[in-house]
Design a protein around this motif. Structure first.
Motif, short mmCIF file in Angstrom:
data_model
loop_
_atom_site.label_atom_id
_atom_site.label_comp_id
_atom_site.label_asym_id
_atom_site.label_seq_id
_atom_site.Cartn_x
_atom_site.Cartn_y
_atom_site.Cartn_z
N ILE A 470 0.86 -1.19 0.00
CA ILE A 470 0.00 0.00 0.00
C ILE A 470 0.89 1.23 0.00
O ILE A 470 1.58 1.51 0.98
CB ILE A 470 -0.94 0.02 1.23
N THR A 472 -0.45 4.39 -1.42
CA THR A 472 -1.34 5.52 -1.18
C THR A 472 -2.74 5.02 -0.83
O THR A 472 -3.16 3.95 -1.27
CB THR A 472 -1.46 6.44 -2.43
N HIS A 473 -3.45 5.82 -0.02
CA HIS A 473 -4.86 5.61 0.25
C HIS A 473 -5.66 6.72 -0.43
O HIS A 473 -5.28 7.89 -0.37
CB HIS A 473 -5.14 5.68 1.76
N TYR A 474 -6.76 6.34 -1.06
CA TYR A 474 -7.68 7.30 -1.66
C TYR A 474 -9.02 7.17 -0.95
O TYR A 474 -9.57 6.07 -0.86
CB TYR A 474 -7.89 7.02 -3.16
N ASP A 475 -9.56 8.28 -0.45
CA ASP A 475 -10.81 8.22 0.30
C ASP A 475 -11.75 9.35 -0.11
O ASP A 475 -11.31 10.45 -0.45
CB ASP A 475 -10.56 8.34 1.81
N GLU A 486 -13.49 4.29 -0.67
CA GLU A 486 -12.05 4.23 -0.49
C GLU A 486 -11.39 3.44 -1.60
O GLU A 486 -12.03 2.64 -2.29
CB GLU A 486 -11.69 3.61 0.86
N HIS A 488 -7.04 2.16 -2.84
CA HIS A 488 -5.64 2.15 -2.46
C HIS A 488 -4.81 1.86 -3.69
O HIS A 488 -5.29 1.33 -4.69
CB HIS A 488 -5.35 1.12 -1.38
N PRO A 552 0.76 5.76 3.84
CA PRO A 552 -0.17 5.89 4.97
C PRO A 552 0.19 5.05 6.18
O PRO A 552 -0.20 5.39 7.30
CB PRO A 552 -1.51 5.45 4.37
#
Length: 608
Positions: A470, A472-475, A486, A488, A552
């Motif tokens: 992982i 990046t996280h996208y939310d 969400e 990722h 993250p």
């Protein structure tokens, strides 16, 4: 702002004032308790180090001069009044003996006595303005509840928070100043020790040790607010120094100014040491604890030990940043120290010493008690610092309805919402919010995956390796922070897509090459590649916040994690999406961030 005065400026009050001046001369500070109505003419701020935005040394500006409050007779009731003056609902605590560092200048109030119900500190009893027998070693501080007063107008509150970013040690870093609610850097032209001294004093450190030029503390991003700053060294704020307002042609971030401040000796480095390492920058962590009985050295349980805890340990040791936080240290000799004396250590990463982190106290709980499973660190004087190019996200965001038969690989890598599992494959589609992400390394060391090539995972469907599961996280969040969608992104290819003019590319993914992002380069994930999206199929129309967080899980150490998040306002009407006001998470002032989170949306295609 009206001047603060004993007299109410009505005609009758003016006449009384004139008569008193004629008969008695100008009023002098009273030696007895004094009460005042209203805070006109006073300004308030929180200062010192280390602290969060809602805590610090209380400073009051009166008659154009900043000063502090003595801790004699200070109580929680006084803290309540001061927190309300600062725009917070109440106080949760207060501090004495200059916990946030000693201030400078006047000590405005001493023996301050409040009931807690006063509307202003001027209604509290005291020895009188400027009448004190204290030193700045007795400066009082407050800890306010992180909740603002509804409708509070902060025209009487000064947002300092000049701030330092990117430093390896407390009291050093790139200088950033706040202008119109946005943080920006300072150009190093004419930057000298006098200007650095003003910054250090404003932050509560006292004096400057070194004025740094040439982005020695890493490059900033965004605005450059000041250039050619010329200070005498006596100014209360950098903004009070003569300076030149910057234009785009004047300066670049390669000229960002920095400082190193003199810090008081705290002795925290004497309570920690490393053993068994190949150099002074690595080894098993040993800490000194006291009681019951004499002081003794011991080890730290490796359970849950990670990058954030290692950051604090390296800072306490005076060794800069953490390269790695290690849960197993069997390859380092433990010497004659075998007792585990600390467990359950959980840090935020900002603490000055490990004993400021949460931990189990005297009751040690450790799943694996052998010395080979105790905590270790590898420290470094430099570290990477990743930032997302927020404007590009805003420019490239769009919606695509993608057929399910084209999403098998994405489903295999968990890039779709959970409801996709029950979809009628291969029929139908998923609605995707797509955008490009361009990730810059503005630190002082290359960003490298934590795992070496031997442990990268091959994904057959997409035909590439993942160096970080992982990256990046996208939310999608509601304005109150509830997550409604969400995504990722695994790092299938960390490489130098482009670099600054004077920087050469070092990392390329082709032919199983080394992965990473060189200092001064950036990696581009285009909007049209798989998993570069958020599945918003189940999202209802409304106002939302788009959030992207790099690294993250803190898998790779960086000099600054506070700038790893990017936020945008977005309005979704069920067919189209408007994305705007994208910015790095720490780019705005507190007040500007609150306005951002109260975003009302848009009507008739006009963003409001």
């Amino acid at each position: 702002m009206q001047p603060d005065s004993v007299w109410q400026w009505s005609p009758r009050g003016l006449l009384l004032c004139l008569l008193c001046n004629l008969c008695l001369g100008s009023p002098s500070p009273s030696t007895g308790p004094e009460k005042r109505a209203g805070s006109q003419g006073l300004r308030f701020r929180l200062a010192g180090f280390p602290r969060k935005p809602y805590e610090g040394r209380v400073e009051i500006q009166r008659a154009g001069e900043w000063g502090t409050i003595c801790d004699d007779d200070f109580t929680l009731q006084a803290a309540h009044v001061l927190c309300r003056e600062l725009g917070f609902t109440e106080a949760t605590g207060w501090t004495h003996s200059a916990k946030y560092g000693p201030g400078t200048g006047r000590i405005w109030l001493d023996n301050l006595s409040c009931s807690g119900t006063e509307q202003s500190v001027t209604e509290c009893a005291s020895r009188g303005w400027g009448n004190s027998d204290c030193t700045h070693d007795e400066d009082a501080g407050v800890i306010c509840k992180d909740q603002r007063l509804p409708g509070f107008s902060d025209s009487n509150v000064i947002e300092a928070r000049v701030r330092l970013k990117g430093g390896a040690h407390p009291g050093e870093g790139r200088v950033e100043v706040l202008k119109a609610g946005t943080w920006g850097t300072v150009c190093d032209r004419k930057w000298d020790l006098q200007a650095a001294g003003v910054v250090c004093r404003e932050l509560g450190f006292g004096s400057a040790r070194e004025a740094l030029s040439g982005a020695r503390m890493g490059q900033g991003m965004g605005a450059i607010h000041l250039s050619e700053v010329r200070c005498s060294g006596q100014e209360p704020s950098l903004w009070k120094c003569p300076h030149k307002n910057i234009t785009a042609e004047d300066c670049s971030h390669s000229q960002d100014a920095g400082v190193r401040c003199n810090l008081p000796y705290t002795g925290v480095e004497a309570k920690i040491r490393l053993s068994g390492g190949r150099s002074r920058h690595e080894g098993r962590v040993e800490v000194q604890i006291g009681g019951p009985g004499p002081l003794r050295w011991g080890l730290i349980c490796g359970d849950d030990w990670g990058t954030l805890e290692a950051m604090v340990a390296c800072r306490q040791l005076g060794l800069g940043y953490a390269n790695h936080g290690l849960q197993e240290t069997w390859y380092w000799d433990s010497g004659n120290i075998t007792e585990v004396v600390m467990s359950g250590v959980r840090c935020t990463g900002t603490e000055l010493s490990l004993d400021q982190c949460a931990h189990h106290g005297t009751h040690i709980t450790c799943k694996r008690t052998e010395t080979r499973f105790t905590a270790g660190v590898i420290c470094s004087e430099t570290a990477s610092d990743l930032l997302l190019h927020s404007a590009l996200v805003q420019e490239t965001a769009y919606i695509e309805d993608r057929p399910l038969h084209m999403l098998y690989c994405a489903a295999e890598e968990n890039c779709l919402a959970s409801s996709a599992r029950s979809a009628n494959w291969p029929y139908g589609h998923r609605r995707l919010l797509r955008f490009s992400s361009q990730i810059h390394n503005l630190g002082r060391a290359d960003f490298r995956p934590k795992a070496g090539r031997h442990s990268w995972v091959w994904h057959e469907c997409h035909g590439h390796y993942h160096s970080m599961d992982i990256f990046t996280h996208y939310d999608i969040l509601t304005p109150n922070g509830t997550k409604v969608a969400e995504g990722h992104k695994a790092s299938f290819c960390l490489e130098d897509t482009e670099c600054q003019e004077d920087v050469s590319k070092r990392y390329e993914c082709a032919n199983f090459g080394e992965q990473g992002i060189t200092v001064g380069c950036w990696d581009l994930y285009r909007h049209d590649i798989d998993c570069q999206w958020i599945d918003i199929t189940d999202v209802k129309p409304g106002n939302y916040i788009l959030q992207v967080v790099i690294n993250p899980n803190f898998e790779v150490a960086e000099s600054d994690f506070t700038n790893n998040a990017m936020k945008c306002n977005c309005k979704y009407d069920g067919h189209r999406i408007w994305v705007h006001n994208c910015h790095i998470g720490d780019a705005f002032s507190e007040e500007a961030n609150r306005r951002f989170e109260r975003y009302p949306g848009q009507t008739s295609n006009q963003i409001i």
